[in-house]
Enzyme design. Structure first.
Site, short mmCIF file in Angstrom:
data_model
loop_
_atom_site.label_atom_id
_atom_site.label_comp_id
_atom_site.label_asym_id
_atom_site.label_seq_id
_atom_site.Cartn_x
_atom_site.Cartn_y
_atom_site.Cartn_z
N THR A 141 -81.17 70.50 -72.08
CA THR A 141 -80.99 69.03 -72.05
C THR A 141 -79.75 68.36 -72.97
OG1 THR A 141 -83.34 68.84 -71.60
CG2 THR A 141 -82.32 66.68 -71.89
N LYS A 184 -83.35 64.00 -65.62
CA LYS A 184 -84.10 64.15 -66.74
C LYS A 184 -83.93 63.32 -67.69
CE LYS A 184 -85.58 66.83 -70.45
NZ LYS A 184 -86.71 67.36 -70.74
N PRO A 242 -79.67 74.30 -77.88
CA PRO A 242 -80.10 72.71 -78.13
C PRO A 242 -79.20 71.71 -77.15
CG PRO A 242 -80.23 74.25 -80.05
CD PRO A 242 -79.52 74.97 -78.97
N LYS A 300 -82.85 62.49 -79.30
CA LYS A 300 -81.89 62.91 -78.90
C LYS A 300 -81.65 62.78 -77.20
CE LYS A 300 -81.69 67.13 -77.03
NZ LYS A 300 -81.31 68.33 -76.15
#
Ligand code: NAD
Length: 323
Positions: free
Chosen positions: A109, A188, A78, A263
């Site tokens: 990520t 990203k 995560p 996030k």
């Protein structure tokens, strides 16, 4: 074309919503002789995938254990703290074993600073090993279908690029080399910042138009034909029942969870600050996704539920007499 010579032994760490279907593509598509060693802190998941692929997918006892058995490792966990632990934990981390000449690919990520910290550690202690950031986009559905996009933190001229592409294409549709270390992540995060901002702007624009008396289907046509045309409006329309396939029309149940958007948006704003990029929309966007992620009416739903969070009309068909 290469023959998967380098992928006789492969490790996969982190078998969650994204990692598990990605691992399953590898297990289904790599040549018969390949062996996949896996590890996750949740033992049940490990037992399930090992049982589904007997003698093909093998259970590791830690990230370090997986690293001792394989030449290439993918990680999909995560957050930055998990990546740090998987790679740098002095007892059980990948770097606690000899990883000389191995190829390591982190698909999580996370923040670019943690990524570069792991990269620097590996370069200092194992100069012959290579470490790449390789975040993905396309969600759980994309991971299951094998249609995710992959943003590789390397240049097209990197000697390992063809090998990396060959491997990543087993799990996704498009592999984009982003230029160098941590730039896959930077790409990203900037993509998700843009997509998050568009969703807020789209929600507000629909709302002002609808409150002025416009049918949202007319507004959608106007945006699609005008200068506001964008994918969020066309495919992920925040207003329910404009397009039947949009997550909003199914109660936002399918899609990219608002907590994940919160996030990624937070990581993007942090990155922008670190590199000295001015963004006037960053703080207000973050505050909005923070609020939506903590709102029980929105939590766990697709991030375009920000329309609901901002007070947009949902049952416009009955309220306005439209049908
Ligand atoms: P998830 O929580 O479903 O899965 C993460 C897995 O990592 C879990 O199985 C967890 O047990 C495991 N894990 C955590 N710490 C570990 C450790 N120290 N050692 C071994 N295993 C550990 O998360 P996810 O949805 O699969 O997301 C993974 C990453 O992919 C995140 O960074 C996320 O932002 C990114 N991502 C998610 C989506 C999505 O739609 N879910 C889309 C694109 C990218």
């Amino acid at each position: 074309m290469a023959d998967f010579e380098g992928f006789k032994t492969l490790g996969f760490i982190g078998l969650g919503a994204m990692g598990r279907p990605m691992l399953e593509h590898l297990a289904n598509k790599l040549p018969e002789g390949s062996r996949l060693w896996v590890y996750d802190v949740v033992e049940r998941v490990l037992d399930e995938v090992c049982a589904a692929y007997p003698n093909r997918v093998l259970k590791g006892t830690s990230a370090a254990d997986v690293a001792t058995h394989v030449d290439t490792i993918l990680t999909m966990v995560p957050e930055g703290s998990h990546v740090r632990s998987v790679y740098l934990d002095p007892r059980n981390g990948i770097c606690s074993t000899n990883i000389s000449n191995k190829m390591l690919i982190d698909c999580s990520t996370i923040d670019t600073a943690t990524n570069l910290e792991v990269k620097d550690h590996i370069a200092e202690h194992f100069p012959s090993a290579s470490f790449y950031d390789s975040p993905v986009s396309g969600g759980v559905v994309g991971a299951i279908k094998g249609t995710i996009a992959i943003f590789l933190g390397c240049a097209e001229t990197d000697p390992k690029f063809p090998q990396l592409t060959q491997l990543m294409e087993l799990m996704g549709k498009e592999v984009i080399p982003c230029g160098g270390p941590s730039l896959g992540l930077a790409a990203k995060l900037s993509n998700n910042y843009l997509s998050g901002i568009i969703a807020i702007a789209c929600s507000e624009a629909f709302d002002m138009g609808m409150r002025s008396g416009l049918d949202p289907r007319t507004l959608a046509k106007v945006y699609a034909a005008g200068t506001a045309q964008n994918t969020i409006c066309d495919k992920f329309c925040p207003v329910p029942h404009v397009y039947p396939d949009a997550p909003s029309s199914g109660g936002w149940k399918q899609g990219f969870k608002v907590q994940l958007m919160r996030k990624d948006f937070g990581l993007a704003v942090e990155m922008a600050k670190r590199v000295g990029s001015k963004n006037v929309l960053g703080d207000v966007g973050l505050e909005t996704y923070n609020g939506a992620a903590n709102d029980p009416r929105c939590r766990d739903l697709d991030s375009r539920v920000v329309y609901r969070y901002l007070g947009g009309q949902e049952d416009w068909q009955s309220e306005s007499g439209h049908s």
